[in-house]
Design an enzyme around this catalytic site. Structure first.
Site, PDB file in Angstrom:
ATOM      1  N   LYS A 141      10.078 -10.322  -3.179  1.00  0.00           N
ATOM      2  CA  LYS A 141       9.088 -11.252  -3.737  1.00  0.00           C
ATOM      3  C   LYS A 141       7.953 -10.489  -4.419  1.00  0.00           C
ATOM      4  O   LYS A 141       7.594 -10.779  -5.551  1.00  0.00           O
ATOM      5  CB  LYS A 141       8.494 -12.158  -2.635  1.00  0.00           C
ATOM      6  CG  LYS A 141       9.519 -13.030  -1.943  1.00  0.00           C
ATOM      7  CD  LYS A 141       8.886 -13.932  -0.904  1.00  0.00           C
ATOM      8  CE  LYS A 141       8.217 -13.212   0.254  1.00  0.00           C
ATOM      9  NZ  LYS A 141       9.150 -12.452   1.119  1.00  0.00           N
ATOM     10  N   ARG A 144       4.370 -21.224   3.667  1.00  0.00           N
ATOM     11  CA  ARG A 144       5.332 -20.612   4.571  1.00  0.00           C
ATOM     12  C   ARG A 144       5.797 -21.561   5.660  1.00  0.00           C
ATOM     13  O   ARG A 144       6.600 -21.200   6.503  1.00  0.00           O
ATOM     14  CB  ARG A 144       4.640 -19.433   5.242  1.00  0.00           C
ATOM     15  CG  ARG A 144       4.884 -18.132   4.498  1.00  0.00           C
ATOM     16  CD  ARG A 144       5.415 -17.227   5.429  1.00  0.00           C
ATOM     17  NE  ARG A 144       5.595 -15.859   5.434  1.00  0.00           N
ATOM     18  CZ  ARG A 144       5.267 -14.913   4.629  1.00  0.00           C
ATOM     19  NH1 ARG A 144       4.618 -15.140   3.552  1.00  0.00           N
ATOM     20  NH2 ARG A 144       5.603 -13.687   4.886  1.00  0.00           N
ATOM     21  N   ARG A 150      10.691   0.876   2.463  1.00  0.00           N
ATOM     22  CA  ARG A 150       9.565   0.469   1.603  1.00  0.00           C
ATOM     23  C   ARG A 150       8.336   1.340   1.833  1.00  0.00           C
ATOM     24  O   ARG A 150       8.003   1.704   2.956  1.00  0.00           O
ATOM     25  CB  ARG A 150       9.188  -0.985   1.898  1.00  0.00           C
ATOM     26  CG  ARG A 150       7.889  -1.365   1.173  1.00  0.00           C
ATOM     27  CD  ARG A 150       7.587  -2.810   1.182  1.00  0.00           C
ATOM     28  NE  ARG A 150       7.674  -3.413   2.493  1.00  0.00           N
ATOM     29  CZ  ARG A 150       7.782  -4.715   2.686  1.00  0.00           C
ATOM     30  NH1 ARG A 150       7.820  -5.532   1.654  1.00  0.00           N
ATOM     31  NH2 ARG A 150       7.851  -5.201   3.904  1.00  0.00           N
ATOM     32  N   ARG A 163       4.191  -0.179   6.120  1.00  0.00           N
ATOM     33  CA  ARG A 163       3.471  -1.279   6.752  1.00  0.00           C
ATOM     34  C   ARG A 163       3.696  -1.298   8.256  1.00  0.00           C
ATOM     35  O   ARG A 163       4.785  -1.022   8.730  1.00  0.00           O
ATOM     36  CB  ARG A 163       3.938  -2.622   6.145  1.00  0.00           C
ATOM     37  CG  ARG A 163       3.146  -3.013   4.927  1.00  0.00           C
ATOM     38  CD  ARG A 163       3.731  -4.160   4.169  1.00  0.00           C
ATOM     39  NE  ARG A 163       4.121  -5.323   4.953  1.00  0.00           N
ATOM     40  CZ  ARG A 163       4.623  -6.437   4.417  1.00  0.00           C
ATOM     41  NH1 ARG A 163       4.767  -6.520   3.094  1.00  0.00           N
ATOM     42  NH2 ARG A 163       4.971  -7.449   5.172  1.00  0.00           N
ATOM     43  N   ARG A 196      10.157 -11.644  12.017  1.00  0.00           N
ATOM     44  CA  ARG A 196       9.778 -12.254  10.736  1.00  0.00           C
ATOM     45  C   ARG A 196      10.953 -13.028  10.138  1.00  0.00           C
ATOM     46  O   ARG A 196      10.785 -14.100   9.559  1.00  0.00           O
ATOM     47  CB  ARG A 196       9.271 -11.175   9.757  1.00  0.00           C
ATOM     48  CG  ARG A 196       7.853 -10.722  10.085  1.00  0.00           C
ATOM     49  CD  ARG A 196       7.511  -9.360   9.521  1.00  0.00           C
ATOM     50  NE  ARG A 196       7.698  -9.248   8.098  1.00  0.00           N
ATOM     51  CZ  ARG A 196       7.828  -8.091   7.451  1.00  0.00           C
ATOM     52  NH1 ARG A 196       7.776  -6.945   8.109  1.00  0.00           N
ATOM     53  NH2 ARG A 196       7.995  -8.078   6.159  1.00  0.00           N
TER      54      ARG A 196
HETATM   55  P1  AP5 Z   1       9.257  -6.343  -1.588  1.00  0.00           P
HETATM   56  O1  AP5 Z   1       9.105  -6.746  -3.010  1.00  0.00           O
HETATM   57  O2  AP5 Z   1       8.132  -5.652  -0.913  1.00  0.00           O
HETATM   58  O3  AP5 Z   1       9.773  -7.612  -0.709  1.00  0.00           O
HETATM   59  P2  AP5 Z   1       8.998  -8.905  -0.231  1.00  0.00           P
HETATM   60  O4  AP5 Z   1       9.932 -10.057  -0.373  1.00  0.00           O
HETATM   61  O5  AP5 Z   1       7.665  -9.003  -0.869  1.00  0.00           O
HETATM   62  O6  AP5 Z   1       8.892  -8.572   1.317  1.00  0.00           O
HETATM   63  P3  AP5 Z   1       7.664  -8.729   2.322  1.00  0.00           P
HETATM   64  O7  AP5 Z   1       8.020  -7.919   3.554  1.00  0.00           O
HETATM   65  O8  AP5 Z   1       6.372  -8.431   1.650  1.00  0.00           O
HETATM   66  O9  AP5 Z   1       7.751 -10.234   2.674  1.00  0.00           O
HETATM   67  P4  AP5 Z   1       7.078 -10.945   3.822  1.00  0.00           P
HETATM   68  O10 AP5 Z   1       7.210 -12.337   3.372  1.00  0.00           O
HETATM   69  O11 AP5 Z   1       7.637 -10.632   5.156  1.00  0.00           O
HETATM   70  O12 AP5 Z   1       5.601 -10.306   3.895  1.00  0.00           O
HETATM   71  P5  AP5 Z   1       4.163 -10.798   3.444  1.00  0.00           P
HETATM   72  O13 AP5 Z   1       3.387  -9.623   3.019  1.00  0.00           O
HETATM   73  O14 AP5 Z   1       4.272 -11.972   2.548  1.00  0.00           O
HETATM   74  O15 AP5 Z   1      10.582  -5.424  -1.510  1.00  0.00           O
HETATM   75  C1  AP5 Z   1      10.995  -4.818  -0.289  1.00  0.00           C
HETATM   76  C2  AP5 Z   1      11.558  -3.403  -0.574  1.00  0.00           C
HETATM   77  O16 AP5 Z   1      12.757  -3.564  -1.339  1.00  0.00           O
HETATM   78  C3  AP5 Z   1      10.628  -2.513  -1.415  1.00  0.00           C
HETATM   79  O17 AP5 Z   1      10.695  -1.206  -0.944  1.00  0.00           O
HETATM   80  C4  AP5 Z   1      11.205  -2.609  -2.846  1.00  0.00           C
HETATM   81  O18 AP5 Z   1      10.985  -1.398  -3.569  1.00  0.00           O
HETATM   82  C5  AP5 Z   1      12.682  -2.826  -2.556  1.00  0.00           C
HETATM   83  N1  AP5 Z   1      13.333  -3.668  -3.586  1.00  0.00           N
HETATM   84  C6  AP5 Z   1      12.839  -4.804  -4.168  1.00  0.00           C
HETATM   85  N2  AP5 Z   1      13.742  -5.305  -5.058  1.00  0.00           N
HETATM   86  C7  AP5 Z   1      14.819  -4.462  -5.015  1.00  0.00           C
HETATM   87  C8  AP5 Z   1      16.076  -4.453  -5.689  1.00  0.00           C
HETATM   88  N3  AP5 Z   1      16.422  -5.394  -6.586  1.00  0.00           N
HETATM   89  N4  AP5 Z   1      16.950  -3.444  -5.391  1.00  0.00           N
HETATM   90  C9  AP5 Z   1      16.620  -2.487  -4.464  1.00  0.00           C
HETATM   91  N5  AP5 Z   1      15.445  -2.446  -3.805  1.00  0.00           N
HETATM   92  C10 AP5 Z   1      14.550  -3.429  -4.066  1.00  0.00           C
HETATM   93  O19 AP5 Z   1       3.579 -11.327   4.835  1.00  0.00           O
HETATM   94  C11 AP5 Z   1       3.298 -10.437   5.879  1.00  0.00           C
HETATM   95  C12 AP5 Z   1       2.743 -11.198   7.053  1.00  0.00           C
HETATM   96  O20 AP5 Z   1       1.498 -11.822   6.685  1.00  0.00           O
HETATM   97  C13 AP5 Z   1       3.611 -12.346   7.584  1.00  0.00           C
HETATM   98  O21 AP5 Z   1       4.602 -11.904   8.507  1.00  0.00           O
HETATM   99  C14 AP5 Z   1       2.545 -13.230   8.253  1.00  0.00           C
HETATM  100  O22 AP5 Z   1       2.169 -12.719   9.498  1.00  0.00           O
HETATM  101  C15 AP5 Z   1       1.366 -13.093   7.286  1.00  0.00           C
HETATM  102  N6  AP5 Z   1       1.389 -14.133   6.243  1.00  0.00           N
HETATM  103  C16 AP5 Z   1       1.575 -13.940   4.910  1.00  0.00           C
HETATM  104  N7  AP5 Z   1       1.558 -15.119   4.255  1.00  0.00           N
HETATM  105  C17 AP5 Z   1       1.371 -16.079   5.204  1.00  0.00           C
HETATM  106  C18 AP5 Z   1       1.288 -17.495   5.167  1.00  0.00           C
HETATM  107  N8  AP5 Z   1       1.411 -18.179   4.026  1.00  0.00           N
HETATM  108  N9  AP5 Z   1       1.092 -18.141   6.334  1.00  0.00           N
HETATM  109  C19 AP5 Z   1       0.946 -17.490   7.489  1.00  0.00           C
HETATM  110  N10 AP5 Z   1       1.038 -16.148   7.609  1.00  0.00           N
HETATM  111  C20 AP5 Z   1       1.249 -15.449   6.467  1.00  0.00           C
HETATM  112 MG    MG Z   2       5.688  -8.923  -0.217  1.00  0.00          MG
END
Ligand code: AP5
Ligand code: MG
Length: 225
Positions: free
Chosen positions: A13, A88, A127, A161, A172
Site C-alpha cells: 500500500k 480499517r 522491509r 519497524r 496484524r
Molecule cells: P509496503 O508498501 O510497506 O506495504 P504496506 O501494504 O504499506 O504494509 P504495511 O505493513 O505498512 O501495512 P499495515 O497496514 O500493516 O501498516 P500501517 O503502517 O498502515 O511494502 C512492504 C514491503 O514490500 C516493502 O519492503 C516494499 O519494498 C516491498 N514491496 C512492495 N511492493 C512490492 C512488489 N511489487 N514486489 C516486491 N516487493 C514489494 O499500520 C501500522 C499500525 O498502525 C497498525 O497495525 C495499527 O496498529 C495502526 N494503524 C494504522 N492505521 C490505523 C487505522 N486506520 N486504525 C487503527 N489503527 C491503525
Molecule cells: Mg504501509
C-alpha cells in the site's frame, strides 16, 4: 480524485500510494505514517498509539478518526487525496462516509490489493524504512538501497519497524481478516472496489492501479506513456 488503498499488511500500500499520489498530484495520507511521526516526536497521541501498534492491534477509533478528520480539513485535500490504511474497520468506514457527506464529496475508487499471506511475510521481513523520509520504502532483496542501511534519496538511516516481528505480523494479518476485510464489502456494495493483484514488479502493480482509475501507464523507470 479521492482514492482509498486497502489490503493486508505488506501488500505494498505504502509503496503504491507514494507513486500514485505523485502521479496524480494529490496528498498521500497514511494513518500508519502519521502515528509513526507522532511516536518519533514523542507526543501523547504517539505514546497512546504505540501501546496498540506494538501488539499489532488497531489504535482506538476516536483517536484515528480524529487524526483523519484533521487531515481531510486541510486545503491541500480539496483537489483529492489518497488514503492508505484508513478506514480499517466498519466504524471508521462509516465515520469517513460521514466526513465526506458533510463536505458534499465522495470517494471515486477503492483499490483492493490482493496478495497471498506467504508473500506478505517475506515482504515485511525485508522491509526497511527511512527515519527522515517516510515516502521511500526499501526491501533488502526486492528494492535494496545502493548503500546498505542508507536511504538513497536523503541519506537518512534505514530501520526496521517495531511491529514487523513475525508474531506481530501474524496478529496484524488476523486483525486484517476480521476487522478490515468487511470494509471491502462495505465499499463493494457502493460499486467502488477494484481488486488488483499485488504480485509482480512495483511498476506492474502501479499500472494495474492506473488502469483501474482510468489513468495512463508508466514504464519500469516510472516514466508516463
Ligand atoms: P509496503 O508498501 O510497506 O506495504 P504496506 O501494504 O504499506 O504494509 P504495511 O505493513 O505498512 O501495512 P499495515 O497496514 O500493516 O501498516 P500501517 O503502517 O498502515 O511494502 C512492504 C514491503 O514490500 C516493502 O519492503 C516494499 O519494498 C516491498 N514491496 C512492495 N511492493 C512490492 C512488489 N511489487 N514486489 C516486491 N516487493 C514489494 O499500520 C501500522 C499500525 O498502525 C497498525 O497495525 C495499527 O496498529 C495502526 N494503524 C494504522 N492505521 C490505523 C487505522 N486506520 N486504525 C487503527 N489503527 C491503525
Ligand atoms: Mg504501509
Amino acid at each position: 480524485m479521492r482514492i482509498l488503498l486497502i489490503g493486508p499488511p505488506g501488500a505494498g500500500k505504502g509503496t503504491q500510494a507514494a507513486r500514485l499520489a505523485a502521479h496524480l498530484s494529490i496528498p498521500h495520507i497514511s494513518t500508519g505514517d502519521l502515528f509513526r511521526e507522532h511516536i518519533d516526536q514523542g507526543t501523547e497521541l504517539g505514546q497512546n498509539a504505540l501501546t496498540h501498534i506494538r501488539g499489532g492491534f488497531l489504535v482506538p477509533d476516536e483517536v484515528t478518526t480524529g487524526v483523519i478528520k484533521e487531515c481531510l480539513a486541510r486545503p491541500d485535500t480539496e483537489r483529492g487525496f489518497l488514503l492508505d490504511g484508513f478506514p480499517r474497520n466498519l466504524a471508521q468506514a462509516k465515520a469517513l462516509d460521514g466526513i465526506l457527506a458533510d463536505s458534499e464529496s465522495r470517494l471515486d475508487a477503492v483499490l483492493d490489493l490482493e496478495i497471498p499471506e506467504d508473500q506478505v511475510v517475506s515482504r515485511i521481513a525485508g522491509r526497511r524504512l527511512c527515519r527522515q523520509d517516510r515516502e521511500h520504502i526499501f526491501h533488502v532483496d526486492y528494492s535494496p538501497p545502493e548503500v546498505a542501511g542508507v536511504c538513497g534519496f536523503c541519506g537518512g538511516e534505514l530501520y526496521q519497524r517495531d511491529d514487523d516481528r513475525e508474531a506481530t505480523v501474524r496478529r496484524r494479518l488476523e486483525v486484517y481478516r476480521t476487522e478490515t476485510a468487511p470494509v471491502v464489502d462495505h465499499y463493494q456494495a457502493q460499486g467502488l472496489v477494484t481488486t488488483i493483484s499485488a504480485l509482480g514488479q512495483v511498476h506492474e502493480v502501479l499500472n494495474r492501479a492506473l488502469v483501474a482509475i482510468g489513468r495512463g501507464q508508466v514504464d519500469a523507470s516510472g516514466t508516463s506513456s
